[in-house]
Design an enzyme around this catalytic site. Structure first.
Site, PDB file in Angstrom:
ATOM      1  CG  ASN A  97      -1.956   1.151   1.119  1.00 30.64           C
ATOM      2  OD1 ASN A  97      -2.597   1.319   0.086  1.00 30.64           O
ATOM      3  ND2 ASN A  97      -2.097   1.923   2.179  1.00 30.64           N
ATOM      4  CG  ASP A 134      -4.436   7.961   2.492  1.00 29.20           C
ATOM      5  OD1 ASP A 134      -3.449   7.261   2.222  1.00 29.20           O
ATOM      6  OD2 ASP A 134      -5.540   7.799   1.949  1.00 29.20           O
TER       7      ASP A 134
END
Length: 290
Positions: free
Chosen positions: A102, A197
């Protein structure tokens, strides 16, 4: 006056992520995870080039031989843009087909830190790893559902890592041998402000984080105090990178993922690449010794 982010590349990414300024190219590289695309943006020319990836691609960083390391769902690959070729180097989670890689960063020693996550965004199956000179090690940090980061302090002694669904950013000390010690909570995002994030650390040691569903990026001082917030015209801001010849321009990836039709109509620039003046400079993007 507060910085005003502006769209500099209308790419309409479903899930834009992983921006990194590559000095040898004088260009910003980033990915669209869900569309399986790698993008290169040349700001001086105002043009972009794209490549298809053979799977969901979470990040891209420059490697020592002039190629790139990229994190696909199947593992860490070497990517040659000239040949548009991908070569598998490591598959750390071949036994977890529901996971994907990710986010990532490179420390001053060339160590590549990256995380995995549950592609369904439910199970606590995401872990952090370090790859350095062919040696892959698991960090030992507790598993979470969606990992983001890591990011490293300018002196290479602190690792910042994010539990996105838990809305927490953690800080851990990096020993000289690359092992991790003394994890502590660095910052927690309050309800209603979105989800932390991708994190980035600037040259002053301050941490910037994108806020997914939060319409902003935030800057925190080295002690975890909130310093500034930059508002965006789109809801899903995923990560920033410092670029330009003096690393004084902030580029931000964004995402269309999860937005309804009406929300997309109200956010025509969702998924674009943005730029703004952060009032700070970034660190050099280090080269991965994979």
């Amino acid at each position: 006056m507060a910085p005003v982010p502006e769209s500099v590349l209308s790419v309409g990414a479903t899930l834009g992520e992983g921006p990194v300024w590559v000095a040898r190219d004088a260009a910003l590289w980033f990915v669209d995870i869900k569309e399986k695309r790698i993008h290169r943006f040349d700001p001086d020319l105002g043009v972009a080039r794209s490549w298809d990836a053979p799977g969901q691609v979470g990040w891209i960083v420059p490697a020592q031989d002039g190629s790139f390391a990229v994190g696909l769902q199947s593992g860490v690959h070497r990517f040659d843009p000239d040949a548009a070729g991908f070569t598998l180097l490591h598959a750390p989670e071949a036994d977890r087909p529901g996971n994907r890689l990710n986010d990532a960063t490179v420390d001053p020693a060339g160590g590549l830190w990256f995380g995995s996550m549950d592609d369904g965004e439910e199970a606590d199956s995401g872990r952090f790893y370090r790859l350095h000179q062919g040696r892959l090690t698991e960090s030992g940090l507790p598993p979470v559902s969606i990992t983001n980061g890591p990011a490293v302090s300018p002196d290479g002694t602190l690792l910042y890592h994010t539990d996105t669904l838990g809305r927490r950013i953690w800080r851990t000390r990096i020993a000289a041998d690359g092992t991790l010690h003394d994890t502590a909570l660095f910052a927690e995002i309050e309800d209603g402000a979105g989800y932390p994030d991708g994190p980035t650390v600037d040259a002053e040691g301050c941490l910037w984080t994108g806020l997914f569903a939060g319409w902003a990026v935030r800057r925190y001082d080295p002690a975890g105090g909130l310093m500034a917030e930059v508002r965006f015209p789109v809801a899903n801001v995923t990560k920033i990178a410092f670029g330009g010849p003096d690393l004084s321009t902030a580029y931000a990836t964004t995402a269309r993922k999860g937005l309804t039709r009406d929300q997309l109509l109200a956010q025509p620039c969702a998924g674009d690449l943005f730029a703004f003046d952060p009032g700070a400079r970034g660190q050099t993007s280090y080269i991965a010794a994979i």
